[in-house]
Design a protein around this motif. Structure first.
Motif, PDB file in Angstrom:
ATOM      1  N   HIS A 119      58.322  -6.686  31.415  1.00 19.39           N
ATOM      2  CA  HIS A 119      58.372  -7.628  30.282  1.00 19.39           C
ATOM      3  C   HIS A 119      59.811  -8.061  30.018  1.00 19.39           C
ATOM      4  CE1 HIS A 119      54.452  -5.764  28.443  1.00 19.39           C
ATOM      5  NE2 HIS A 119      54.269  -6.260  29.661  1.00 19.39           N
ATOM      6  N   LYS A 120      60.726  -7.098  30.032  1.00 16.99           N
ATOM      7  CA  LYS A 120      62.138  -7.407  29.780  1.00 16.99           C
ATOM      8  C   LYS A 120      62.738  -8.247  30.916  1.00 16.99           C
ATOM      9  CE  LYS A 120      64.671  -5.987  26.925  1.00 16.99           C
ATOM     10  NZ  LYS A 120      65.171  -6.570  25.677  1.00 16.99           N
ATOM     11  N   LEU A 121      62.462  -7.879  32.151  1.00 16.63           N
ATOM     12  CA  LEU A 121      63.035  -8.608  33.281  1.00 16.63           C
ATOM     13  C   LEU A 121      62.517 -10.035  33.368  1.00 16.63           C
ATOM     14  CD1 LEU A 121      62.952  -5.847  36.034  1.00 16.63           C
ATOM     15  CD2 LEU A 121      64.941  -6.651  34.740  1.00 16.63           C
ATOM     16  N   GLU A 122      61.256 -10.235  32.985  1.00 15.99           N
ATOM     17  CA  GLU A 122      60.664 -11.565  33.049  1.00 15.99           C
ATOM     18  C   GLU A 122      60.852 -12.364  31.768  1.00 15.99           C
ATOM     19  OE1 GLU A 122      56.635 -10.789  34.323  1.00 15.99           O
ATOM     20  OE2 GLU A 122      57.274 -10.639  36.429  1.00 15.99           O
ATOM     21  N   GLY A 123      61.425 -11.729  30.735  1.00 16.71           N
ATOM     22  CA  GLY A 123      61.663 -12.432  29.476  1.00 16.71           C
ATOM     23  C   GLY A 123      60.380 -12.815  28.768  1.00 16.71           C
ATOM     24  N   ALA A 124      59.415 -11.896  28.742  1.00 17.41           N
ATOM     25  CA  ALA A 124      58.128 -12.160  28.100  1.00 17.41           C
ATOM     26  C   ALA A 124      58.320 -12.526  26.626  1.00 17.41           C
ATOM     27  CB  ALA A 124      57.225 -10.935  28.227  1.00 17.41           C
ATOM     28  N   PRO A 163      72.751 -14.493  34.546  1.00 21.33           N
ATOM     29  CA  PRO A 163      71.518 -15.068  35.074  1.00 21.33           C
ATOM     30  C   PRO A 163      70.420 -14.013  35.200  1.00 21.33           C
ATOM     31  CG  PRO A 163      73.113 -14.755  36.830  1.00 21.33           C
ATOM     32  CD  PRO A 163      73.820 -14.436  35.549  1.00 21.33           C
ATOM     33  N   ALA A 164      69.198 -14.487  35.160  1.00 22.02           N
ATOM     34  CA  ALA A 164      68.046 -13.607  35.364  1.00 22.02           C
ATOM     35  C   ALA A 164      68.088 -13.053  36.787  1.00 22.02           C
ATOM     36  CB  ALA A 164      66.759 -14.385  35.142  1.00 22.02           C
ATOM     37  N   LEU A 165      67.422 -11.923  36.986  1.00 19.79           N
ATOM     38  CA  LEU A 165      67.309 -11.383  38.339  1.00 19.79           C
ATOM     39  C   LEU A 165      66.533 -12.367  39.204  1.00 19.79           C
ATOM     40  CD1 LEU A 165      66.382  -7.615  37.850  1.00 19.79           C
ATOM     41  CD2 LEU A 165      68.607  -8.604  38.393  1.00 19.79           C
ATOM     42  N   ASP A 166      66.851 -12.367  40.471  1.00 25.48           N
ATOM     43  CA  ASP A 166      66.135 -13.195  41.433  1.00 25.48           C
ATOM     44  C   ASP A 166      64.656 -12.801  41.406  1.00 25.48           C
ATOM     45  OD1 ASP A 166      65.025 -13.564  44.329  1.00 25.48           O
ATOM     46  OD2 ASP A 166      66.815 -14.843  44.201  1.00 25.48           O
ATOM     47  N   PRO A 167      63.746 -13.779  41.432  1.00 26.05           N
ATOM     48  CA  PRO A 167      62.313 -13.463  41.424  1.00 26.05           C
ATOM     49  C   PRO A 167      61.892 -12.503  42.541  1.00 26.05           C
ATOM     50  CG  PRO A 167      62.634 -15.799  41.028  1.00 26.05           C
ATOM     51  CD  PRO A 167      63.985 -15.225  41.376  1.00 26.05           C
ATOM     52  N   ALA A 168      62.564 -12.558  43.684  1.00 29.82           N
ATOM     53  CA  ALA A 168      62.237 -11.639  44.777  1.00 29.82           C
ATOM     54  C   ALA A 168      62.555 -10.191  44.394  1.00 29.82           C
ATOM     55  CB  ALA A 168      62.984 -12.030  46.044  1.00 29.82           C
ATOM     56  N   GLU A 181      59.916  -7.047  43.952  1.00 30.32           N
ATOM     57  CA  GLU A 181      60.075  -5.716  44.551  1.00 30.32           C
ATOM     58  C   GLU A 181      59.868  -4.622  43.509  1.00 30.32           C
ATOM     59  OE1 GLU A 181      63.698  -5.221  46.766  1.00 30.32           O
ATOM     60  OE2 GLU A 181      63.380  -7.093  47.865  1.00 30.32           O
ATOM     61  N   ILE A 182      60.389  -4.832  42.314  1.00 27.50           N
ATOM     62  CA  ILE A 182      60.205  -3.850  41.231  1.00 27.50           C
ATOM     63  C   ILE A 182      58.739  -3.783  40.846  1.00 27.50           C
ATOM     64  CG2 ILE A 182      60.797  -3.288  38.838  1.00 27.50           C
ATOM     65  CD1 ILE A 182      63.558  -4.680  39.440  1.00 27.50           C
ATOM     66  N   ARG A 183      58.089  -4.951  40.756  1.00 25.86           N
ATOM     67  CA  ARG A 183      56.648  -4.989  40.468  1.00 25.86           C
ATOM     68  C   ARG A 183      55.870  -4.200  41.535  1.00 25.86           C
ATOM     69  NH1 ARG A 183      53.473  -7.862  37.772  1.00 25.86           N
ATOM     70  NH2 ARG A 183      54.173  -9.075  35.994  1.00 25.86           N
TER      71      ARG A 183
END
Length: 83
Positions: free
Chosen positions: A44-49, A63-68, A72-74
């Motif tokens: 939630h935090k990484l995706e800015g829910a 900047p936000a973490l790269d979606p890739a 990987e974390i997901r």
């Protein structure tokens, strides 16, 4: 500043502080719910829910973490968040 009880000093401490531990900011949600990335506060935090206390990680102006990387974390969480 890290929330109380969040020790990221090494891999073992990070694991013990994240997996199966309730979030301080949203006490009904686990920081990392093994096998369930959609209900893991870290995601939630990484995706800015919407509605997340303090906004996304890392905070602006970074900047936000790269979606890739988030993917990987997901996947790690989906695979059981093993040590």
């Amino acid at each position: 500043v890290l929330p109380t009880g969040l020790d990221l000093s090494d891999a073992d401490a990070s694991f013990l502080s994240l997996v199966g531990v309730l979030s301080v900011q949203q006490a009904a949600v686990l920081r990392v719910a093994a096998g369930d990335p959609d209900n893991s506060y870290l995601i939630h935090k990484l995706e800015g829910a919407v509605g997340i206390t303090g906004g996304r990680m890392p905070p602006l102006p970074r900047p936000a973490l790269d979606p890739a990387v988030i993917a990987e974390i997901r996947q790690w969480i989906s695979n059981g968040a093993l040590r």
